[in-house]
Design a protein around this motif. Structure first.
Motif, PDB file in Angstrom:
ATOM      1  N   GLY A  57      -0.746  12.644   8.731  1.00 22.70           N
ATOM      2  CA  GLY A  57      -0.018  12.458   7.492  1.00 22.70           C
ATOM      3  C   GLY A  57       0.723  11.188   7.749  1.00 22.70           C
ATOM      4  N   VAL A  58       0.417  10.185   8.897  1.00 20.45           N
ATOM      5  CA  VAL A  58       1.463   9.173   9.017  1.00 20.45           C
ATOM      6  C   VAL A  58       0.294   7.658   8.890  1.00 20.45           C
ATOM      7  CG1 VAL A  58       2.323   7.826  11.137  1.00 20.45           C
ATOM      8  CG2 VAL A  58       2.893  10.140  10.713  1.00 20.45           C
ATOM      9  N   THR A  59       1.103   6.872   8.183  1.00 24.27           N
ATOM     10  CA  THR A  59       0.348   5.871   7.870  1.00 24.27           C
ATOM     11  C   THR A  59       0.946   4.499   8.668  1.00 24.27           C
ATOM     12  OG1 THR A  59      -0.253   6.286   5.635  1.00 24.27           O
ATOM     13  CG2 THR A  59      -0.415   4.053   6.083  1.00 24.27           C
ATOM     14  N   HIS A  60       0.008   3.493   9.035  1.00 26.54           N
ATOM     15  CA  HIS A  60       0.671   2.312   9.744  1.00 26.54           C
ATOM     16  C   HIS A  60       0.407   1.072   8.633  1.00 26.54           C
ATOM     17  CE1 HIS A  60      -0.101  -1.093  12.804  1.00 26.54           C
ATOM     18  NE2 HIS A  60       1.083  -1.148  12.487  1.00 26.54           N
TER      19      HIS A  60
ATOM     20  N   THR B 211       5.712   6.581   7.703  1.00 21.19           N
ATOM     21  CA  THR B 211       5.032   5.456   7.480  1.00 21.19           C
ATOM     22  C   THR B 211       5.737   4.720   8.465  1.00 21.19           C
ATOM     23  OG1 THR B 211       4.816   5.731   5.172  1.00 21.19           O
ATOM     24  CG2 THR B 211       4.302   3.747   6.055  1.00 21.19           C
TER      25      THR B 211
ATOM     26  N   ALA C 262      -0.955   6.813  14.444  1.00 22.29           N
ATOM     27  CA  ALA C 262      -0.984   7.077  13.208  1.00 22.29           C
ATOM     28  C   ALA C 262      -2.710   7.754  13.034  1.00 22.29           C
ATOM     29  CB  ALA C 262      -1.255   5.895  12.337  1.00 22.29           C
TER      30      ALA C 262
ATOM     31  N   ALA D   2       9.049  10.334   4.211  1.00 20.97           N
ATOM     32  CA  ALA D   2       7.755  10.664   3.035  1.00 20.97           C
ATOM     33  C   ALA D   2       8.535   9.978   1.825  1.00 20.97           C
ATOM     34  CB  ALA D   2       7.447  12.050   2.937  1.00 20.97           C
TER      35      ALA D   2
ATOM     36  N   GLN E 189       0.837  -1.218   0.068  1.00 26.57           N
ATOM     37  CA  GLN E 189      -0.175  -0.083   0.026  1.00 26.57           C
ATOM     38  C   GLN E 189       0.855   1.333   0.021  1.00 26.57           C
ATOM     39  OE1 GLN E 189      -1.780  -1.115   3.874  1.00 26.57           O
ATOM     40  NE2 GLN E 189      -1.650   1.040   4.453  1.00 26.57           N
TER      41      GLN E 189
ATOM     42  N   LEU F 272       2.637   4.959   0.822  1.00 24.26           N
ATOM     43  CA  LEU F 272       3.300   5.561   1.986  1.00 24.26           C
ATOM     44  C   LEU F 272       2.451   6.440   2.446  1.00 24.26           C
ATOM     45  CD1 LEU F 272       6.849   5.825   0.518  1.00 24.26           C
ATOM     46  CD2 LEU F 272       6.106   4.051   2.121  1.00 24.26           C
ATOM     47  N   GLY F 273       2.648   6.906   3.793  1.00 24.10           N
ATOM     48  CA  GLY F 273       2.226   8.268   4.266  1.00 24.10           C
ATOM     49  C   GLY F 273       2.588   9.443   3.836  1.00 24.10           C
ATOM     50  N   GLU F 274       1.834  10.547   3.843  1.00 19.62           N
ATOM     51  CA  GLU F 274       2.484  12.068   3.562  1.00 19.62           C
ATOM     52  C   GLU F 274       3.575  12.474   4.357  1.00 19.62           C
ATOM     53  OE1 GLU F 274      -0.769  14.528   3.522  1.00 19.62           O
ATOM     54  OE2 GLU F 274      -2.222  13.591   2.681  1.00 19.62           O
ATOM     55  N   ARG F 275       3.685  12.184   5.510  1.00 21.67           N
ATOM     56  CA  ARG F 275       4.604  12.591   6.210  1.00 21.67           C
ATOM     57  C   ARG F 275       5.789  11.458   6.734  1.00 21.67           C
ATOM     58  NH1 ARG F 275       3.046  15.406  11.904  1.00 21.67           N
ATOM     59  NH2 ARG F 275       5.228  15.592  11.798  1.00 21.67           N
TER      60      ARG F 275
END
Length: 137
Positions: A81-84, A53, A76, A112, A46, A48-51
């Motif tokens: 902007g953080v994805t787990h 991951t 998250a 990022a 999937q 990446l997060g904006e800021r």
């Protein structure tokens, strides 16, 4: 008498090793061997997060992995902007070997661009993860 002295010495060494391992477990830190390594959406399954991951390597029978999942999910949800992303280590052995994942849970903090900036082996504390995210941006 020599046997008792040896037994006490072995117990003392094992206790010292156990205390050291417990203090190091879950600490988010920089690791030199991660320098320059990157992960992308294709490897993670999937985007990446904006800021940043948070990539968690878990296994099916790992009790600390469930608690780590909860902590990283909370982080998250709190930090924009953080994805787990959770990855089953047993299903991605090539990635585990390439990244030197030796135990679960292992958490990688990616910036990022997908560069590994921090790593935690064991169950990290929420405060340490949030602090690592501040350094990753």
């Amino acid at each position: 008498m020599t046997g008792i002295v040896m037994c006490v010495a072995v117990l003392a060494a094992a206790s010292a090793f156990g205390v050291l391992q417990r203090r190091r477990s879950g600490r988010v830190r920089v690791r030199g061997r991660d320098d320059g390594k990157r992960l992308g959406a294709a490897e993670l399954g999937q985007g990446l997060g904006e800021r940043a991951t948070l990539v968690q390597f878990s296994s099916a029978f790992c009790a600390p992995c469930r608690a780590t999942r909860r902590v990283l999910g909370e982080v998250a949800g709190i930090v924009p902007g953080v994805t787990h992303i959770e990855i089953d280590a047993e299903e991605h052995l090539d990635l585990v070997r390439r990244l030197d994942i030796l135990k679960t849970p292992t958490v990688l903090v990616l910036d990022a661009d997908g560069r590994i900036v921090r790593r935690a082996t064991g169950q990290p504390r929420k405060e340490e993860v949030i602090a690592a995210l501040g350094e990753a941006v």
